[in-house]
Scaffold this motif. Structure first.
Motif, PDB file in Angstrom:
ATOM      1  N   GLY A  99      -7.251  -2.809   5.466  1.00  0.00           N
ATOM      2  CA  GLY A  99      -7.187  -3.776   4.369  1.00  0.00           C
ATOM      3  C   GLY A  99      -8.103  -3.381   3.222  1.00  0.00           C
ATOM      4  O   GLY A  99      -7.744  -3.520   2.049  1.00  0.00           O
ATOM      5  N   ASN A 100      -9.276  -2.843   3.551  1.00  0.00           N
ATOM      6  CA  ASN A 100     -10.209  -2.395   2.502  1.00  0.00           C
ATOM      7  C   ASN A 100      -9.573  -1.322   1.625  1.00  0.00           C
ATOM      8  O   ASN A 100      -9.642  -1.370   0.392  1.00  0.00           O
ATOM      9  N   ASP A 101      -8.956  -0.338   2.302  1.00  0.00           N
ATOM     10  CA  ASP A 101      -8.306   0.751   1.551  1.00  0.00           C
ATOM     11  C   ASP A 101      -7.210   0.200   0.648  1.00  0.00           C
ATOM     12  O   ASP A 101      -7.093   0.569  -0.524  1.00  0.00           O
ATOM     13  N   ALA A 113      -4.713  -1.435  -4.459  1.00  0.00           N
ATOM     14  CA  ALA A 113      -4.045  -2.497  -5.211  1.00  0.00           C
ATOM     15  C   ALA A 113      -4.749  -2.746  -6.544  1.00  0.00           C
ATOM     16  O   ALA A 113      -4.106  -2.802  -7.595  1.00  0.00           O
ATOM     17  N   PHE A 114      -6.066  -2.856  -6.514  1.00  0.00           N
ATOM     18  CA  PHE A 114      -6.768  -3.158  -7.769  1.00  0.00           C
ATOM     19  C   PHE A 114      -6.721  -1.990  -8.747  1.00  0.00           C
ATOM     20  O   PHE A 114      -6.642  -2.182  -9.959  1.00  0.00           O
ATOM     21  N   ILE A 115      -6.743  -0.791  -8.201  1.00  0.00           N
ATOM     22  CA  ILE A 115      -6.631   0.369  -9.101  1.00  0.00           C
ATOM     23  C   ILE A 115      -5.252   0.382  -9.758  1.00  0.00           C
ATOM     24  O   ILE A 115      -5.115   0.623 -10.964  1.00  0.00           O
ATOM     25  N   ASN A 116      -4.231   0.054  -8.969  1.00  0.00           N
ATOM     26  CA  ASN A 116      -2.875  -0.021  -9.539  1.00  0.00           C
ATOM     27  C   ASN A 116      -2.742  -1.138 -10.570  1.00  0.00           C
ATOM     28  O   ASN A 116      -2.096  -0.961 -11.606  1.00  0.00           O
ATOM     29  N   ILE A 117      -3.350  -2.272 -10.257  1.00  0.00           N
ATOM     30  CA  ILE A 117      -3.316  -3.387 -11.213  1.00  0.00           C
ATOM     31  C   ILE A 117      -3.940  -2.941 -12.540  1.00  0.00           C
ATOM     32  O   ILE A 117      -3.379  -3.136 -13.613  1.00  0.00           O
ATOM     33  N   TRP A 118      -5.061  -2.289 -12.446  1.00  0.00           N
ATOM     34  CA  TRP A 118      -5.770  -1.824 -13.637  1.00  0.00           C
ATOM     35  C   TRP A 118      -4.945  -0.795 -14.410  1.00  0.00           C
ATOM     36  O   TRP A 118      -4.796  -0.866 -15.629  1.00  0.00           O
ATOM     37  N   ARG A 119      -4.396   0.139 -13.669  1.00  0.00           N
ATOM     38  CA  ARG A 119      -3.677   1.228 -14.344  1.00  0.00           C
ATOM     39  C   ARG A 119      -2.349   0.789 -14.941  1.00  0.00           C
ATOM     40  O   ARG A 119      -1.866   1.390 -15.889  1.00  0.00           O
ATOM     41  N   LEU A 160      -6.201 -11.875  -2.393  1.00  0.00           N
ATOM     42  CA  LEU A 160      -5.318 -10.725  -2.160  1.00  0.00           C
ATOM     43  C   LEU A 160      -5.706  -9.998  -0.868  1.00  0.00           C
ATOM     44  O   LEU A 160      -4.845  -9.544  -0.115  1.00  0.00           O
ATOM     45  N   TYR A 161      -6.994  -9.933  -0.606  1.00  0.00           N
ATOM     46  CA  TYR A 161      -7.466  -9.287   0.624  1.00  0.00           C
ATOM     47  C   TYR A 161      -6.912 -10.037   1.843  1.00  0.00           C
ATOM     48  O   TYR A 161      -6.484  -9.419   2.826  1.00  0.00           O
ATOM     49  N   GLY A 162      -6.880 -11.361   1.745  1.00  0.00           N
ATOM     50  CA  GLY A 162      -6.323 -12.172   2.838  1.00  0.00           C
ATOM     51  C   GLY A 162      -4.863 -11.832   3.085  1.00  0.00           C
ATOM     52  O   GLY A 162      -4.446 -11.596   4.228  1.00  0.00           O
ATOM     53  N   VAL A 163      -4.085 -11.760   2.019  1.00  0.00           N
ATOM     54  CA  VAL A 163      -2.656 -11.449   2.155  1.00  0.00           C
ATOM     55  C   VAL A 163      -2.483 -10.031   2.727  1.00  0.00           C
ATOM     56  O   VAL A 163      -1.683  -9.797   3.636  1.00  0.00           O
ATOM     57  N   ASN A 183       3.080  -4.763  -1.827  1.00  0.00           N
ATOM     58  CA  ASN A 183       3.737  -3.444  -1.776  1.00  0.00           C
ATOM     59  C   ASN A 183       2.790  -2.369  -1.264  1.00  0.00           C
ATOM     60  O   ASN A 183       3.190  -1.518  -0.467  1.00  0.00           O
ATOM     61  N   ALA A 184       1.540  -2.427  -1.725  1.00  0.00           N
ATOM     62  CA  ALA A 184       0.567  -1.421  -1.273  1.00  0.00           C
ATOM     63  C   ALA A 184       0.333  -1.559   0.226  1.00  0.00           C
ATOM     64  O   ALA A 184       0.239  -0.563   0.948  1.00  0.00           O
ATOM     65  N   ALA A 185       0.265  -2.808   0.704  1.00  0.00           N
ATOM     66  CA  ALA A 185       0.028  -3.036   2.136  1.00  0.00           C
ATOM     67  C   ALA A 185       1.210  -2.548   2.964  1.00  0.00           C
ATOM     68  O   ALA A 185       1.040  -1.918   4.012  1.00  0.00           O
ATOM     69  N   ILE A 186       2.423  -2.829   2.479  1.00  0.00           N
ATOM     70  CA  ILE A 186       3.598  -2.408   3.245  1.00  0.00           C
ATOM     71  C   ILE A 186       3.751  -0.888   3.211  1.00  0.00           C
ATOM     72  O   ILE A 186       4.087  -0.275   4.219  1.00  0.00           O
ATOM     73  N   ASP A 187       3.424  -0.297   2.063  1.00  0.00           N
ATOM     74  CA  ASP A 187       3.402   1.175   2.016  1.00  0.00           C
ATOM     75  C   ASP A 187       2.473   1.714   3.088  1.00  0.00           C
ATOM     76  O   ASP A 187       2.766   2.713   3.735  1.00  0.00           O
TER      77      ASP A 187
END
Lengths: 259, 174
Positions: free
Chosen positions: B45-47, B52-58, B31-34, B80-84
């Protein structure tokens, strides 16, 4: 519909990669629930994509995981992240805009409804107000008329005479005669309602001769009836006459007075 | 410890910390690559990866396995998080909003290192026109309407060309 064509139309890739519009996605989800071939084709593409993408990774520095774990499992809620995300979301901030547009639209519709409603209420209230004003002015003029009538009755020169029925004490009328102006007023206290072809007529009696003082128009809202003037009178009488009246009484008086 | 997909999902829904750890270890690199291919910046990308992972979890409860695989769902959250992020980043976004670069000057990526894996590597095999459309829609997050306007092509044509680019992409995958 042609399932094969649909499958090879690019919709599967579009849906899986999140490029389909919301409408296309909804249609796709409906159809893939309906046709196992579509769901299978989707799954096949998903697996191929997953395989391709997971075959290469970029190394993430170790502190990132710690940060995430800390945020997720620490008791303090991080509200900044509490955003809705799902597969249906459109790319980027479009999603937010759609909601904003939808919210504005709802607000607009609400405002319009409120405006229409308010204007309708205002019209109704205005109508009621006009009706009340009319009612008030009617009442006022009635009251004024009654005040005038009351004033007449209280004048010092006015003589009052009650006219009674010989057999029924409930049937009577009252004469107010202004001895200065010679005006005659009649108060119909209680007279039986005449037949439709009959009418009451008022007479003054002088030397046992009747003098016509006019016909009585039966109106409920009038307290005093202004009759013809008379210079002198010894008594007053009311007889029941054919409509339009007679030159001399044709029946015995319904009520009779002495001044 | 390893999980089957069903097992993993069930454990995640029970908010199992070990399951989350497993999920992160298995998918964060991909996912980091994408994400980096979209934001074109490893710091950003780190942010985004964290978000992304927090959203996945929640939002694991809103994942519906009848609609697709867990990986697909996570991939879309990450994208979506990256494009945001690139949309909210003033500097980059203004440039992108003002003008979509034309064919001749289309920069595929700032860093060549971010091009030689994943979907970016595969779309290199597509025709220029198809590559551009996928870059604009998938990696830059433009809607079909925005692309149609920027490239001055009818919306229907944009849609058809993207669909055909995607089927082409698919054939390159398998």
């Amino acid at each position: 519909m042609n399932i094969k064509e649909y499958i090879s139309s690019g919709i599967i890739e579009s849906y899986v990669l999140g490029l389909a519009t919301q409408q296309e996605s909804q249609e796709f989800e409906k159809l893939s629930a309906q046709y196992p071939e579509i769901a299978a084709a989707r799954n096949e593409f998903e697996l191929a994509l997953e395989q391709e993408l997971t075959s290469s990774t970029v190394t993430v520095s170790g502190h990132i995981k710690q940060n995430i774990v800390q945020k997720i499992f620490s008791p303090v809620e991080d509200t900044e992240m509490a955003r809705e995300v799902s597969m249906e979301t459109k790319p980027g901030s479009n999603f937010i805009w759609k909601w904003l547009v939808a919210a504005s639209f709802i607000l607009l519709v609400g405002t319009a409804f409120w405006a229409v409603n308010t204007s309708r209420n205002a019209k109704r209230l205005e109508k009621e107000r006009v009706a009340l004003l009319q009612q008030l002015s009617r009442t006022e003029s009635e009251l004024n008329a009654m005040k005038q009538e009351a004033a007449i009755m209280q004048k010092p020169d006015v003589k009052m005479a009650s006219m009674n029925n010989a057999s029924n004490p409930m049937v009577y009328a009252t004469i107010y005669w202004d001895t200065t102006s010679k005006d005659v007023y009649l108060m119909v206290n209680n007279l039986p309602k005449p037949a439709s072809d009959k009418q009451y007529q008022l007479w003054a009696l002088l030397d046992n001769k009747p003098i016509d003082l006019g016909m009585i128009e039966a109106r409920q809202d009038k307290l005093l009836y202004r009759m013809k003037n008379v210079q002198q009178a010894e008594a007053f009488a009311i007889t029941l006459e054919p409509k339009g009246g007679s030159s001399t009484p044709t029946t015995t008086p319904v009520v009779l007075s002495k001044l | 410890m390893t999980y089957g997909e069903q097992e993993l999902i069930a454990s995640l829904r029970h908010k199992d910390e070990q399951a989350f750890s497993y999920l992160y270890d298995h998918y964060s690199g991909t996912l980091y690559g994408v994400i980096c291919q979209i934001v074109e910046n490893t710091e950003l990308g780190n942010d985004v990866l964290q978000e992304a992972f927090i959203n996945i979890w929640r939002h694991i409860d809103s994942y519906d396995e009848t609609k697709g695989r867990l990986f697909t769902w996570m991939l879309n959250i990450a994208r979506n998080a990256a494009i945001d992020k690139i949309r909210s980043k003033g500097n980059k976004q203004t440039q992108r909003q003002v003008a979509i670069p034309n064919n001749d000057s289309l920069p595929l990526s700032v860093s060549p290192r971010l091009d030689d894996f994943g979907l970016k590597k595969i779309i290199l095999k597509l025709k220029d026109e198809q590559r551009q459309l996928i870059d604009l829609s998938y990696f830059q997050g433009f809607t079909h309407e925005q692309i149609a306007k920027a490239l001055d092509i009818p919306l229907g044509t944009v849609k058809t060309r993207i669909r055909s680019a995607l089927t082409q992409l698919r054939s390159l995958l398998s």
